[in-house]
Design a protein around this motif. Structure first.
Motif, PDB file in Angstrom:
ATOM      1  N   ARG A  74       0.846  -1.203   0.000  1.00  0.00           N
ATOM      2  CA  ARG A  74       0.000   0.000   0.000  1.00  0.00           C
ATOM      3  C   ARG A  74       0.874   1.243   0.000  1.00  0.00           C
ATOM      4  O   ARG A  74       0.544   2.264  -0.602  1.00  0.00           O
ATOM      5  N   GLN A  75       2.037   1.180   0.683  1.00  0.00           N
ATOM      6  CA  GLN A  75       2.949   2.326   0.748  1.00  0.00           C
ATOM      7  C   GLN A  75       3.806   2.443  -0.510  1.00  0.00           C
ATOM      8  O   GLN A  75       4.544   3.417  -0.667  1.00  0.00           O
ATOM      9  N   GLY A  76       3.751   1.414  -1.369  1.00  0.00           N
ATOM     10  CA  GLY A  76       4.597   1.426  -2.565  1.00  0.00           C
ATOM     11  C   GLY A  76       6.041   1.078  -2.273  1.00  0.00           C
ATOM     12  O   GLY A  76       6.932   1.393  -3.059  1.00  0.00           O
ATOM     13  N   ASN A  77       6.305   0.416  -1.151  1.00  0.00           N
ATOM     14  CA  ASN A  77       7.672   0.042  -0.756  1.00  0.00           C
ATOM     15  C   ASN A  77       7.949  -1.385  -1.230  1.00  0.00           C
ATOM     16  O   ASN A  77       7.787  -2.357  -0.491  1.00  0.00           O
ATOM     17  N   ALA A  78       8.322  -1.527  -2.501  1.00  0.00           N
ATOM     18  CA  ALA A  78       8.524  -2.857  -3.092  1.00  0.00           C
ATOM     19  C   ALA A  78       9.655  -3.614  -2.416  1.00  0.00           C
ATOM     20  O   ALA A  78       9.609  -4.848  -2.283  1.00  0.00           O
ATOM     21  N   LEU A  79      10.712  -2.893  -1.981  1.00  0.00           N
ATOM     22  CA  LEU A  79      11.859  -3.549  -1.381  1.00  0.00           C
ATOM     23  C   LEU A  79      11.463  -4.285  -0.101  1.00  0.00           C
ATOM     24  O   LEU A  79      11.772  -5.462   0.095  1.00  0.00           O
ATOM     25  N   LYS A  80      10.735  -3.585   0.786  1.00  0.00           N
ATOM     26  CA  LYS A  80      10.342  -4.213   2.040  1.00  0.00           C
ATOM     27  C   LYS A  80       9.245  -5.261   1.831  1.00  0.00           C
ATOM     28  O   LYS A  80       9.174  -6.247   2.556  1.00  0.00           O
ATOM     29  N   ALA A  81       8.399  -5.047   0.816  1.00  0.00           N
ATOM     30  CA  ALA A  81       7.404  -6.076   0.505  1.00  0.00           C
ATOM     31  C   ALA A  81       8.107  -7.365   0.077  1.00  0.00           C
ATOM     32  O   ALA A  81       7.701  -8.470   0.457  1.00  0.00           O
ATOM     33  N   ALA A  82       9.176  -7.229  -0.696  1.00  0.00           N
ATOM     34  CA  ALA A  82       9.948  -8.402  -1.119  1.00  0.00           C
ATOM     35  C   ALA A  82      10.569  -9.103   0.090  1.00  0.00           C
ATOM     36  O   ALA A  82      10.578 -10.336   0.173  1.00  0.00           O
ATOM     37  N   LEU A  83      11.074  -8.311   1.029  1.00  0.00           N
ATOM     38  CA  LEU A  83      11.653  -8.893   2.239  1.00  0.00           C
ATOM     39  C   LEU A  83      10.595  -9.686   3.010  1.00  0.00           C
ATOM     40  O   LEU A  83      10.828 -10.813   3.454  1.00  0.00           O
ATOM     41  N   GLY A  84       9.400  -9.071   3.166  1.00  0.00           N
ATOM     42  CA  GLY A  84       8.326  -9.762   3.866  1.00  0.00           C
ATOM     43  C   GLY A  84       7.938 -11.059   3.174  1.00  0.00           C
ATOM     44  O   GLY A  84       7.688 -12.079   3.827  1.00  0.00           O
ATOM     45  N   ARG A 117      21.929  -0.732  -5.998  1.00  0.00           N
ATOM     46  CA  ARG A 117      23.174  -1.271  -5.460  1.00  0.00           C
ATOM     47  C   ARG A 117      23.500  -0.700  -4.091  1.00  0.00           C
ATOM     48  O   ARG A 117      24.622  -0.849  -3.623  1.00  0.00           O
ATOM     49  N   ASN A 118      22.541  -0.028  -3.443  1.00  0.00           N
ATOM     50  CA  ASN A 118      22.851   0.488  -2.111  1.00  0.00           C
ATOM     51  C   ASN A 118      22.855  -0.658  -1.109  1.00  0.00           C
ATOM     52  O   ASN A 118      22.407  -1.779  -1.382  1.00  0.00           O
ATOM     53  N   GLU A 119      23.332  -0.352   0.083  1.00  0.00           N
ATOM     54  CA  GLU A 119      23.547  -1.395   1.079  1.00  0.00           C
ATOM     55  C   GLU A 119      22.247  -2.087   1.476  1.00  0.00           C
ATOM     56  O   GLU A 119      22.180  -3.315   1.591  1.00  0.00           O
ATOM     57  N   ARG A 120      21.164  -1.295   1.683  1.00  0.00           N
ATOM     58  CA  ARG A 120      19.900  -1.894   2.099  1.00  0.00           C
ATOM     59  C   ARG A 120      19.320  -2.787   1.008  1.00  0.00           C
ATOM     60  O   ARG A 120      18.882  -3.909   1.271  1.00  0.00           O
ATOM     61  N   ALA A 121      19.312  -2.318  -0.233  1.00  0.00           N
ATOM     62  CA  ALA A 121      18.767  -3.117  -1.329  1.00  0.00           C
ATOM     63  C   ALA A 121      19.573  -4.403  -1.517  1.00  0.00           C
ATOM     64  O   ALA A 121      19.018  -5.485  -1.756  1.00  0.00           O
ATOM     65  N   SER A 122      20.897  -4.296  -1.387  1.00  0.00           N
ATOM     66  CA  SER A 122      21.750  -5.480  -1.525  1.00  0.00           C
ATOM     67  C   SER A 122      21.432  -6.508  -0.445  1.00  0.00           C
ATOM     68  O   SER A 122      21.386  -7.720  -0.703  1.00  0.00           O
ATOM     69  N   ALA A 123      21.200  -6.035   0.791  1.00  0.00           N
ATOM     70  CA  ALA A 123      20.884  -6.943   1.891  1.00  0.00           C
ATOM     71  C   ALA A 123      19.570  -7.669   1.646  1.00  0.00           C
ATOM     72  O   ALA A 123      19.439  -8.872   1.901  1.00  0.00           O
ATOM     73  N   VAL A 124      18.568  -6.932   1.127  1.00  0.00           N
ATOM     74  CA  VAL A 124      17.273  -7.565   0.854  1.00  0.00           C
ATOM     75  C   VAL A 124      17.396  -8.577  -0.270  1.00  0.00           C
ATOM     76  O   VAL A 124      16.874  -9.706  -0.176  1.00  0.00           O
ATOM     77  N   TYR A 156      25.510 -10.191  -0.196  1.00  0.00           N
ATOM     78  CA  TYR A 156      25.862  -9.916   1.210  1.00  0.00           C
ATOM     79  C   TYR A 156      27.187  -9.167   1.290  1.00  0.00           C
ATOM     80  O   TYR A 156      27.386  -8.313   2.160  1.00  0.00           O
ATOM     81  N   GLU A 157      28.092  -9.486   0.381  1.00  0.00           N
ATOM     82  CA  GLU A 157      29.381  -8.785   0.336  1.00  0.00           C
ATOM     83  C   GLU A 157      29.148  -7.302   0.042  1.00  0.00           C
ATOM     84  O   GLU A 157      29.734  -6.421   0.686  1.00  0.00           O
ATOM     85  N   LEU A 158      28.269  -7.016  -0.922  1.00  0.00           N
ATOM     86  CA  LEU A 158      27.949  -5.616  -1.243  1.00  0.00           C
ATOM     87  C   LEU A 158      27.271  -4.916  -0.071  1.00  0.00           C
ATOM     88  O   LEU A 158      27.449  -3.717   0.134  1.00  0.00           O
ATOM     89  N   ALA A 159      26.497  -5.684   0.705  1.00  0.00           N
ATOM     90  CA  ALA A 159      25.792  -5.113   1.853  1.00  0.00           C
ATOM     91  C   ALA A 159      26.685  -5.006   3.082  1.00  0.00           C
ATOM     92  O   ALA A 159      26.238  -4.531   4.134  1.00  0.00           O
TER      93      ALA A 159
END
Length: 856
Positions: A74-84, A117-124, A156-159
């Motif tokens: 609903r918030q449009g946060n695809a990255l965190k939706a993918a994590l969930g 390629r940022n740290e958070r996206a790489s971790a997800v 994980y290395e990138l993160a």
């Protein structure tokens, strides 16, 4: 014990046991490693799901993560939706809901933009790939899992996530094991350890060493596991910040227990109880302590734990971990001898298990349901309430099979076989046992790495399945009746399969490739003797080329068989009177050979090949005595770990054999000098051309280098060594250390890619079986199969090195002067030469030489 009709009290509900020790062991969980932002409602749901997941409340975790995904979208946060969604996939995997798990992780992948390629996206992205790899391995797609984890490690290395990277290295090691690539698996774990050692001491490093230690424990490398766990504990104890020591202490307790160090294990378990920071953690550690005490029948020490744990377990909130703790508790209760004043009776245990089953159903946790249902069935089996035990076991098996939990299904197939046998349904029991063995064989590469609640203790939970099926197959339907040929054939196949399973367990690896072979395909003048020790008799299946299988048995309790075997080993020492030795050797002859004399003579048998069982492997069949002479005076004798492992080709061109001859004549590493080795090596060098490595030249690196450079067909090593039932205690002594049995294939097979000439004969002329180890000759079989040699000649005990030199001289003369003579016949002639001598005619000198593998 009078059966208690529990079902009349509980009602039959419309409705994994710990198959080994009952101990709660470390589980290699996929890590949930990405950080959260608790300031938002959606992140609160994500965190709440994590807490539910880690406590084993999987259905609640799914609800929370599902709500988090809905809010993130609903918030449009695809990255965190993918994590969930990746977390949802993990929970569905744990529940065995594979289609939902695959759908969730595929949806997660679709929502990610790998260009970020940022740290958070790489971790997800790493987390999602990690989850995908876990799913692929669970579905048997190990190659795909390996590729997913390799990608996850890069992300994980990138993160900059060291713990995430370590987790994927451990996961990749599991995938490599599933593919049979054990050496690569060990190397990868070594890389993980090197990465950790480069980190400064911190909570991250302590956690990483704990994870690595748990991984090594599950993969069977207990000594290295202990080293890493001890390092984790040292670092954690020095930290200024709070750190839960209980999981480390629990893991150390499990490791010590697996090594047989029971007192050390008990101390670690009790320390883990004391240091636990949660009620559930304290209960799990106490359950392990109780399991250890029950295994050793220390009831008085177990009593206080039984009472307090029962109260704690009743009050634990529902979760998978709580279910496993309850089931393992009941296992310990059932294992303890039942005193009349036991405060927790059978009805209370049944009520606890019934509640546990209901909780598993409420949690929609089918794996836990199968686990608890089967244990309840086992409780009724112990009470001899066969119809109820059967119904519950069938229900547990149905649930396990529905979710493809084959590790749990094997246990309940075995249990069903036992119950059906008690109900007199022999054919159905045979079918259930057969299914259990087929399931175990399907798990062959995974027995060391399956989920810890279903960890298999080989001696308690694998070997008995094979033996009980053989017992059933070799029991006539009517007293005194004949055994059908189909049953004899299956019994022989099961005995062969047990031999392979024992070697797999010895190496902690499914490293042996086997193909069914009939004696007719190998040698028309050989007979194969399969003796197997059963609880009430010693049975023999005899295989002769072109004939139906033969069967005979001697009624005698297993304890009496063990006593005779132990005495014969002792009386083979020349310090005892000949009458004692001959009495025991004639008894064994009567059991194993007497009733086959006529058919062996009629078949023109020249060689007896023994596929030996249990402690019989430690004994020299050549020294069996019929009252007039030794068995070796009539037949060539060989030992086969299994006909399925034989390389049946006959050797050609022996007179041109190239030999590597090595050994130690000087005292080394606490072992006595072997002055006769000088003579032995000189004698062999007079028969064979090649390379000699003596004393300082006999090093591991020199052996490896020579084998790499030259196509030796004979390798003769005259040095101290030990055969043990434990691979880590099976070795050869070199000038600079030891060659372990697990390293032997690397040393001797190193030239396989460069030459088609196999090692035809490996000779180990000064080794011995470990004292006090009834299964020590497994180590000899291990050397034989690990070397890749067609045949191995070795000694069951260390004998006079001068008599050995004389023996070897005759053996090689026979082998090389008569190219058409079999190795078994060359061995026989060498033994007869000592029998006819005045100095070495006692069996102590000539009988320990045994030929393992191809006897042609």
């Amino acid at each position: 014990m009078k059966p208690l009709k529990l079902l009349s009290v509980l009602g039959l509900m419309g409705l994994s046991v710990a198959v080994g020790t009952g101990a709660i062991e470390p589980r290699l969980q996929p890590s949930i490693a990405v950080g959260f932002e608790p300031s938002t409602l959606s992140s609160d749901w994500l965190e709440q799901g994590r807490r539910h997941y880690e406590s084993g409340q999987l259905s609640d975790a799914i609800v929370a993560w599902g709500e988090a995904v809905r809010l993130f979208e609903r918030q449009g946060n695809a990255l965190k939706a993918a994590l969930g969604r990746s977390y949802l996939s993990l929970a569905y995997q744990d529940l065995g809901e594979w289609e939902r798990a695959e759908s969730a992780v595929n949806a997660a992948l679709a929502e990610i933009d790998p260009q970020q390629r940022n740290e958070r996206a790489s971790a997800v992205y790493a987390q999602v790939l990690n989850t995908l790899g876990n799913l692929q391995l669970n579905l048997g797609r190990a190659e795909e899992a390996l590729a997913s984890w390799e990608q996850a490690e890069a992300w994980y290395e990138l993160a900059n996530d060291q713990i995430g990277k370590l987790g994927t290295q451990i996961d990749r090691a599991q995938a490599l094991q599933a593919l049979g690539l054990y050496r690569r698996s060990r190397a990868l774990l070594g890389e993980a350890l090197a990465d950790l050692e480069n980190l400064p001491d911190s909570a991250v490093k302590a956690t990483g060493l704990l994870g690595l230690g748990n991984a090594l424990y599950v993969l069977g490398d207990r000594q290295t596991a202990r080293t890493n766990l001890e390092a984790s504990l040292r670092i954690a104890e020095r930290l200024d910040e709070p750190f839960d020591l209980s999981p480390i202490l629990l893991a150390l307790g499990n490791t010590e227990r697996a090594e047989g160090n029971f007192e050390e294990a008990r101390v670690y378990y009790l320390q883990s109880v004391e240091m636990a920071t949660t009620t559930l953690g304290r209960v799990e550690s106490a359950v392990n302590a109780l399991s250890l005490l029950s295994e050793q029948q220390r009831f008085e020490e177990a009593r206080p734990l039984l009472d307090s744990l029962y109260r704690d377990l009743e009050n634990l909130p529902p979760s998978r971990r709580a279910i496993y703790a309850r089931v393992n508790f009941t296992q310990s209760w059932m294992r303890l001898d039942e005193p009349s004043d036991r405060s927790i009776d059978r009805l209370k245990i049944a009520q606890l298990l019934a509640t546990t089953v209901n909780q598993a159903q409420d949690l929609d946790d089918s794996r836990s349901e199968a686990y608890a249902l089967g244990q309840l069935g086992q409780l009724y089996e112990q009470s001899q309430q066969w119809p109820e035990a059967r119904q519950l076991t069938e229900q547990a098996l149905s649930v396990a099979q529905r979710i493809d939990a084959t590790d749990i299904a094997a246990r309940w197939q075995w249990q069903l076989g036992r119950v059906l046998r008690q109900q007199g349904e022999k054919e159905a029991a045979i079918a259930a046992y057969t299914s259990a063995i087929e399931t175990l064989q399907g798990l062959r590469r995974d027995l060391a790495t399956i989920a810890p609640e279903a960890q298999f203790s080989f001696r308690d939970s694998v070997e008995p399945v094979y033996r009980q099926l053989v017992d059933l197959l070799l029991t006539p339907s009517e007293p005194g009746g004949d055994i059908p040929q189909d049953n004899l054939q299956q019994a022989r196949e099961i005995v062969e399969a047990l031999q392979l399973a024992e070697l797999d367990n010895f190496f902690r690896e499914a490293c042996l490739d086997a193909e069914p072979v009939q004696i007719d395909e190998i040698d028309l003048n050989a007979a194969v003797v399969y003796p197997i020790i059963l609880p009430d008799r010693i049975a023999v299946v005899l295989s002769l080329p072109g004939q139906d299988l033969h069967h005979y048995a001697t009624p005698i309790p297993e304890a009496e068989v063990d006593r005779v075997l132990e005495e014969w080993v002792q009386f083979l020492n020349p310090i005892f009177p000949d009458t004692l030795r001959l009495d025991r050797s004639q008894t064994l002859y009567d059991w194993l050979i007497r009733r086959a004399e006529e058919v062996l003579e009629d078949s023109d048998t020249q060689t007896l090949v023994f596929v030996l069982d249990g402690m019989l492997r430690n004994l020299p069949m050549a020294a069996l005595h019929d009252g007039e002479g030794y068995l070796v005076e009539r037949y060539g004798i060989a030992i086969a770990p299994s006909l399925q492992l034989l390389q049946p080709q006959r050797t050609t061109g022996r007179e041109e054999s190239l030999a590597l001859i090595g050994g130690l004549s000087e005292a080394r590493h606490g072992y006595a000098a072997l002055p006769g080795v000088n003579v032995e090596i000189q004698e062999i060098a007079s028969f064979l051309s090649g390379q000699t490595l003596l004393n300082q030249d006999f090093t591991r690196d020199r052996v490896e280098g020579e084998v790499r450079e030259e196509p030796f067909s004979v390798i003769h090593l005259a040095t101290h060594g030990q055969f043990s039932s434990k691979a880590e205690e099976t070795y050869l002594v070199t000038w600079d250390g030891r060659i372990q049995v697990k390293d032997l294939d690397r040393l001797l097979r190193i030239r396989e890619t460069d030459t088609a000439i196999p090692i035809d004969l490996l000779v180990l002329s000064a080794c011995q079986t470990a004292a006090g180890d009834s299964q020590a000759a497994l180590g000899l079989a291990g050397f034989a199969v690990r070397s890749g040699a067609r045949s191995t000649l070795a000694t069951l005990w260390s004998v006079n090195d001068r008599s050995t030199a004389q023996f070897m001289s005759v053996f090689y003369e026979q082998l090389l002067s008569f190219p058409n003579r079999s190795k078994a016949e060359a061995l026989r002639q060498a033994q007869l030469a000592l029998i006819r001598s005045s100095a070495y005619n006692h069996p102590f000198y000539w009988s320990p030489f045994v030929l393992v593998g191809n006897w042609l």
